[in-house]
Motif scaffolding. Structure first.
Motif: not given
Length: 287
Positions: A104-105, A101, A76, A78, A80, A135-136
């Motif tokens: 790109h999210r 974040a 879960t 990400t 970077t 990031t989660a």
């Protein structure tokens, strides 16, 4: 003292570590099975049932206060890599993580938990520092913070399970880590690497696992450590040694962990790998 709480699909596993004279002493391993699924891919389906089971386990072992560390699934999370000025402060680095974040999210930043880890000097730019942005889903982190509050414990850490466990087991050397249990299977070849596997331990043949691993283990790692609650850990290690020529073995606890005599007497060696994640979390909380 810190408790590591490993929240599985249908059970919780608990490990308690205490710092003694610069070393960590393992003082408790325990588990509670719910008889039903309470956590699915990191999402807690029945918070009250989970909290009740945790309280029961902690009362049984007379844990009334202290710190706790928990995990969310690495799948879960990400990661970077970023290169930032070495002179940047904590707020500036976090602002850059937020900007990355946002770019790109697809989710709103309000739906994400953000963090970063400094890896060291940037290889191609000595004046800069290499940062790993993390990031989660915020909901997964918030649920675990709420659980710590419900238990009356201080939340010391919420980390990605695969990263924490692999780092703990390889203990600074170049070993790869293979984790096999009922809920998930993954391979970590090196720091910040995590590869989910399709193989599951519920009746799937070992040959299917070997076929899946074959392209992922090229070139061969210097050694491979196995972990998890799968009953076939030793046969899998033997098959990897025989057919892939890889030095593979079920992982032992790192030498910096002292095991209390009553813990060693209560837990059969074949069951210890099922508790590796809980011990790693407790260790993370004492870092």
């Amino acid at each position: 003292m810190c408790a590591g709480l490993d929240i599985g699909a249908d059970r919780i596993r608990l490990a308690v570590l205490r710092r003694r004279r610069g070393r960590l002493r393992l003082e408790l391993l325990a588990e509670h099975a719910f008889g039903q699924v309470i956590c699915n891919d990191g999402r807690i389906d029945d918070f009250e049932l989970l909290a009740h089971g945790c309280r029961r386990l902690m009362r049984q072992h007379m844990i009334h206060a202290g710190a706790v560390a928990m995990a969310i699934p690495a799948a879960t999370v990400t990661l970077t890599p970023l290169v930032l000025p070495a002179s940047s402060n904590e707020l500036q680095r976090l602002a850059q993580v937020r900007a990355e974040a946002a770019a790109h999210r697809r989710q709103s930043l309000d739906e994400l938990a953000l963090d970063y880890r400094v890896l060291g000097p940037a290889p191609a730019s000595p004046a800069d520092v290499q940062v790993l942005a993390v990031t989660a889903p915020a909901m997964l982190v918030e649920d675990r913070l709420a659980l710590a509050e419900a238990l009356g414990l201080q939340a010391r850490a919420v980390v990605a399970d695969g990263w924490s466990l692999a780092t703990f087991l390889r203990d600074g050397d170049g070993a790869a880590v293979l984790h096999l249990d009922a809920a998930s299977a993954w391979l970590s070849r090196h720091a910040q690497h995590w590869q989910a596997l399709a193989w599951r331990s519920d009746g799937a043949p070992i040959t299917a696992l070997l076929e899946e691993l074959a392209p992922l283990l090229r070139p061969s790692p210097p050694r491979l450590l196995l972990s998890g609650d799968a009953a076939a850990l030793n046969p899998v290690a033997a098959a990897l040694r025989k057919y892939a020529g890889i030095p593979a073995a079920v992982a032992a606890l790192p030498p910096r962990i002292l095991v209390a005599g009553h813990v060693a007497a209560a837990i059969a060696p074949r069951r210890l790998p099922a508790f590796h994640c809980a011990v790693a979390l407790a260790g993370e909380g004492l870092m």
